[in-house]
Write an enzyme that holds these catalytic residues in place. Structure first.
Site, PDB file in Angstrom:
ATOM      1  N   GLN A 149       0.840  -1.198   0.000  1.00 34.67           N
ATOM      2  CA  GLN A 149       0.000   0.000   0.000  1.00 34.67           C
ATOM      3  C   GLN A 149       0.879   1.252   0.000  1.00 34.67           C
ATOM      4  O   GLN A 149       1.895   1.267   0.694  1.00 34.67           O
ATOM      5  CB  GLN A 149      -0.889  -0.006   1.250  1.00 34.67           C
ATOM      6  CG  GLN A 149      -2.014   1.012   1.206  1.00 34.67           C
ATOM      7  CD  GLN A 149      -2.845   1.014   2.481  1.00 34.67           C
ATOM      8  OE1 GLN A 149      -2.311   0.836   3.576  1.00 34.67           O
ATOM      9  NE2 GLN A 149      -4.139   1.213   2.361  1.00 34.67           N
ATOM     10  N   GLU A 197      -3.122  -4.311   6.982  1.00 29.09           N
ATOM     11  CA  GLU A 197      -4.251  -5.209   7.064  1.00 29.09           C
ATOM     12  C   GLU A 197      -4.262  -6.311   6.021  1.00 29.09           C
ATOM     13  O   GLU A 197      -5.329  -6.735   5.541  1.00 29.09           O
ATOM     14  CB  GLU A 197      -5.544  -4.391   6.934  1.00 29.09           C
ATOM     15  CG  GLU A 197      -5.717  -3.657   5.602  1.00 29.09           C
ATOM     16  CD  GLU A 197      -5.158  -2.254   5.552  1.00 29.09           C
ATOM     17  OE1 GLU A 197      -5.526  -1.482   4.664  1.00 29.09           O
ATOM     18  OE2 GLU A 197      -4.331  -1.916   6.433  1.00 29.09           O
ATOM     19  N   HIS A 241      -7.866  -2.370  14.900  1.00 30.15           N
ATOM     20  CA  HIS A 241      -7.897  -1.598  13.653  1.00 30.15           C
ATOM     21  C   HIS A 241      -7.632  -2.506  12.456  1.00 30.15           C
ATOM     22  O   HIS A 241      -8.383  -2.489  11.469  1.00 30.15           O
ATOM     23  CB  HIS A 241      -6.866  -0.480  13.712  1.00 30.15           C
ATOM     24  CG  HIS A 241      -6.895   0.439  12.525  1.00 30.15           C
ATOM     25  ND1 HIS A 241      -7.669   1.569  12.475  1.00 30.15           N
ATOM     26  CD2 HIS A 241      -6.260   0.365  11.320  1.00 30.15           C
ATOM     27  CE1 HIS A 241      -7.500   2.173  11.303  1.00 30.15           C
ATOM     28  NE2 HIS A 241      -6.651   1.453  10.585  1.00 30.15           N
ATOM     29  N   GLU A 242      -6.561  -3.296  12.520  1.00 31.64           N
ATOM     30  CA  GLU A 242      -6.227  -4.150  11.374  1.00 31.64           C
ATOM     31  C   GLU A 242      -7.300  -5.213  11.159  1.00 31.64           C
ATOM     32  O   GLU A 242      -7.619  -5.556  10.014  1.00 31.64           O
ATOM     33  CB  GLU A 242      -4.842  -4.784  11.562  1.00 31.64           C
ATOM     34  CG  GLU A 242      -3.712  -3.810  11.825  1.00 31.64           C
ATOM     35  CD  GLU A 242      -3.687  -2.606  10.881  1.00 31.64           C
ATOM     36  OE1 GLU A 242      -4.114  -2.730   9.712  1.00 31.64           O
ATOM     37  OE2 GLU A 242      -3.262  -1.522  11.309  1.00 31.64           O
ATOM     38  N   HIS A 290     -10.304  -3.869   9.310  1.00 36.89           N
ATOM     39  CA  HIS A 290     -10.104  -3.780   7.868  1.00 36.89           C
ATOM     40  C   HIS A 290     -10.617  -5.024   7.135  1.00 36.89           C
ATOM     41  O   HIS A 290     -10.845  -4.976   5.918  1.00 36.89           O
ATOM     42  CB  HIS A 290      -8.622  -3.591   7.550  1.00 36.89           C
ATOM     43  CG  HIS A 290      -8.194  -2.161   7.457  1.00 36.89           C
ATOM     44  ND1 HIS A 290      -8.726  -1.277   6.545  1.00 36.89           N
ATOM     45  CD2 HIS A 290      -7.260  -1.459   8.153  1.00 36.89           C
ATOM     46  CE1 HIS A 290      -8.140  -0.101   6.676  1.00 36.89           C
ATOM     47  NE2 HIS A 290      -7.248  -0.174   7.654  1.00 36.89           N
ATOM     48  N   GLU A 314     -10.296   3.913   5.677  1.00 31.62           N
ATOM     49  CA  GLU A 314      -9.744   4.209   6.996  1.00 31.62           C
ATOM     50  C   GLU A 314     -10.755   4.830   7.957  1.00 31.62           C
ATOM     51  O   GLU A 314     -10.679   4.594   9.164  1.00 31.62           O
ATOM     52  CB  GLU A 314      -8.515   5.117   6.841  1.00 31.62           C
ATOM     53  CG  GLU A 314      -7.370   4.482   6.066  1.00 31.62           C
ATOM     54  CD  GLU A 314      -6.825   3.204   6.686  1.00 31.62           C
ATOM     55  OE1 GLU A 314      -7.192   2.884   7.826  1.00 31.62           O
ATOM     56  OE2 GLU A 314      -6.018   2.533   6.021  1.00 31.62           O
ATOM     57  N   ASP A 343       0.771   8.183  -1.224  1.00 30.50           N
ATOM     58  CA  ASP A 343       1.238   8.151   0.166  1.00 30.50           C
ATOM     59  C   ASP A 343       0.923   9.473   0.868  1.00 30.50           C
ATOM     60  O   ASP A 343       0.810   9.521   2.093  1.00 30.50           O
ATOM     61  CB  ASP A 343       2.741   7.882   0.226  1.00 30.50           C
ATOM     62  CG  ASP A 343       3.083   6.425  -0.098  1.00 30.50           C
ATOM     63  OD1 ASP A 343       2.170   5.583  -0.067  1.00 30.50           O
ATOM     64  OD2 ASP A 343       4.266   6.150  -0.388  1.00 30.50           O
ATOM     65  N   TYR A 376      -8.637   8.978   8.529  1.00 30.88           N
ATOM     66  CA  TYR A 376      -8.871   8.095   9.665  1.00 30.88           C
ATOM     67  C   TYR A 376      -9.868   8.698  10.657  1.00 30.88           C
ATOM     68  O   TYR A 376     -10.929   8.123  10.926  1.00 30.88           O
ATOM     69  CB  TYR A 376      -7.561   7.807  10.403  1.00 30.88           C
ATOM     70  CG  TYR A 376      -6.562   6.979   9.648  1.00 30.88           C
ATOM     71  CD1 TYR A 376      -6.361   5.638   9.968  1.00 30.88           C
ATOM     72  CD2 TYR A 376      -5.782   7.534   8.634  1.00 30.88           C
ATOM     73  CE1 TYR A 376      -5.427   4.865   9.290  1.00 30.88           C
ATOM     74  CE2 TYR A 376      -4.850   6.773   7.947  1.00 30.88           C
ATOM     75  CZ  TYR A 376      -4.679   5.437   8.284  1.00 30.88           C
ATOM     76  OH  TYR A 376      -3.765   4.683   7.601  1.00 30.88           O
TER      77      TYR A 376
END
Length: 614
Positions: A156, A286, A310-311, A314, A333, A388, A396
């Site tokens: 990612q 994730e 969090h992961e 996903h 996110e 990025d 988020y």
């Protein structure tokens, strides 16, 4: 080819290969998706630690969407292409002509492959280069075990193209299989079924039977051992951190069970964790079936396990339902941050969940002051910039606050029904922000009229900053911390009178983050003496203290800060410190530390910190 057995329960109704987002235009890919889509990839790669490269081939199974097309365009970056073969309608393999264009600074090099007929399959023979932005190569001394080299990927946002010639856009999805060869004493793992990686023999087979976007294709290889936490979860890690990781994250199964009830059954079979070396630039990634995790969250007291939540979240928001372009990142996110917090509430209680909301919201409001206004919109416009650049607290936490806002307006029961339906509707699909707005309007706003207008929803999504009526989570625990802090600063209380022995890491972070940035050196020294903050073993608490100390000119931290900056590569815990050091007159010291630390950082972290010293 050896076949990995598929788990029947993973094959969901409505699952389709090569699904494309209907309204997506991704400026960050060269791929000619309207003509042809890769529905399956097979990787056959050797892991060459000596030359720091992956070498072999990728085979694309092609679905032609344009009857007259004879060209396949793929994304690459810093790849050497040896040759391309294709399989025609008669099953025979032929050599294909190809052109590798000059490298673009953001998108990499366009690989154009021309066929004499519409190929069934195309096989590209290639190798990555040591500077591949999506791979990190570590010598044995840079690992925890000190005995074996280590390699891992971070695909990612558009880094998959640096180790696979691929249609590198989240607008498409593909299944994949792989044969990975390593030295015999090195174990390889991937974001796939890892059941045939249990025997460490240097020859590994993987199968991902569900279609995923290319940024979720992931690989790791090193001195990895394996230990189960439950019937559905396990840890892959270097031996030195394996048991501590199991103890830290053994609530993972409870997280899965709670999320199943809220948002629908977990769709990926197993959920394992790969503990990476400290150079990993993120908290976690994730990758489906195998989240990649930083060791900086192994605190010994489960204080930082919201990262796992969090992961895991996903697995619904991001992996199952995916942003079609990186300008739609908030769909991944924002939803994930919201679901993460709901998981934490279910497993650890409402008080902890609210404290984490409040910390995140405070962090967002602070960051909004330093971000250009256009970049504070949820539906970001990158205008050719590297994706990025889309990664800030905005997608988020602003995204999370938007969903909290909707939950508060409609009530949790109604909003849960909406979110669960959204995940079901778009399972194994990618969508744009415009498609989400349409779904939101139909299935929530118009379904329950007179509560939130479409104009208000669009303000959240398309306008900069936070709306005036945005939620501002507060915690009673933090109010008590603030009262104690104020009493100490006024001289009404000594540090020994503060109830710190009962504080969670969240209360500590609130305390440190809200102390004055002009605190006297005497008070700084007393804080350090009372609580040994300079030598804190909790990475988040240490980071908050170092930020305070740099801002206040407290130089006793510098030996420990040097060790912090050189021993970990998580961008969240190093980049703000480098920036603060430069801002507060410590540029030369920071440059010297960075020169020493840089070889151990991931290319993504190197690029970010390099920019600070330009």
């Amino acid at each position: 080819m050896k076949k990995t057995a598929l788990v029947a329960s993973l094959m969901l109704a409505g699952f389709s290969h090569g699904a494309l987002a209907t309204q997506a235009f991704d400026e960050h890919t060269y791929a000619n998706l309207k003509d042809v889509v890769s529905t399956h990839l097979h990787l056959d790669l050797d892991v060459d630690f000596a030359d720091k490269q992956l070498e072999g081939f990728v085979e694309h199974t092609l679905d032609w969407r344009n009857a007259s097309a004879r060209t396949l365009v793929l994304d690459t970056r810093d790849l050497e292409i040896d040759k391309v073969m294709y399989q025609g309608k008669n099953g025979q393999w032929h050599k294909a002509d190809f052109t590798l264009a000059q490298r673009n600074g953001v998108k990499g090099a366009k690989l154009t492959i021309r066929f004499k007929e519409q190929a069934k399959k195309a096989r590209i023979y290639y190798n990555s280069l040591p500077q591949a932005s999506g791979l990190q190569w570590l010598t044995p001394v840079q690992t925890a075990s000190k005995t074996h080299p280590f390699m891992y990927s971070q695909s990612q946002a558009i880094h998959a193209r640096s180790w696979i010639p691929v249609q590198d856009t989240p607008a498409m999805r593909t299944t994949y299989t792989a044969r990975i060869q390593t030295p015999k004493d090195v174990r390889a793992v991937m974001s796939a079924d890892n059941s045939e990686a249990f025997v460490k023999d240097g020859d590994y087979w993987f199968d991902m039977p569900q279609a995923i976007p290319p940024y979720l294709i992931a690989i790791g290889a090193g001195n990895l051992e394996y230990k189960e936490m439950s019937h559905q979860t396990a840890i892959f890690a270097e031996p030195q951190i394996l048991d501590a990781s199991v103890a830290e994250f053994n609530d993972t199964q409870a997280m899965i069970d709670k999320t199943n009830v809220m948002y629908g059954e977990y769709a990926w079979g197993r959920y394992d964790l790969l503990m990476l070396p400290p150079s990993f630039p993120f908290g976690g990634m994730e990758n489906p079936r195998l989240s990649f995790i930083t060791p900086t969250v192994v605190a010994g007291d489960k204080s930082l396990v919201n990262l796992i939540a969090h992961e895991l979240a996903h697995s619904w928001s991001g992996n199952l339902v995916t942003n079609a372009t990186w300008e739609d990142l908030w769909l991944n996110e924002g939803f994930t941050s919201y679901v993460e917090n709901r998981i934490m509430e279910e497993v650890f209680g409402r008080d902890r969940a609210v404290m984490e909301q409040a910390l995140d919201a405070a962090g967002l409001r602070a960051q909004l002051k330093n971000i250009p206004a256009p970049d504070t919109r949820l539906n970001l416009k990158l205008n050719g910039r590297d994706p990025d650049d889309a990664f800030s607290k905005v997608p988020y936490i602003k995204g999370q606050l938007f969903l909290i806002y909707l939950e508060e307006k409609y009530g949790r029961a109604r909003f849960d029904e909406f979110v669960k339906g959204y995940f079901a509707k778009y399972s194994f699909k990618s969508l744009t922000t415009a498609e989400f707005v349409e779904y939101l309007n139909t299935h929530l706003l118009e379904k329950h009229p007179g509560i939130v207008s479409l104009e208000k929803a669009k303000e959240w999504i398309y306008e900069p900053g936070l709306p005036a009526d945005a939620p501002n989570p507060t915690s009673d625990a933090f109010n008590k911390v603030d009262a104690a802090t104020a009493a100490w600063l006024k001289g009404d209380k000594d540090l020994a009178d503060l109830p710190t022995s009962a504080w969670t890491v969240h209360e500590w972070l609130h305390f440190l983050n809200n102390l004055p940035r002009d605190l006297s050196l005497d008070k700084m020294a007393k804080l350090d003496e009372a609580f040994n903050l300079t030598n804190s073993t909790n990475a988040e608490r240490a980071f908050a203290w170092y930020m305070l100390a740099v801002g206040n000119g407290y130089e006793a931290i510098y030996p420990a800060l040097d060790k912090h900056l050189t021993s970990i590569g998580r961008r969240k815990l190093i980049v703000p410190l480098y920036k603060s050091l430069v801002q507060h007159g410590k540029r030369d010291w920071a440059q010297k530390v960075y020169n020493n630390a840089r070889p151990g950082y991931h290319p993504l972290a190197q690029g970010t910190v390099d920019a600070i010293f330009k």
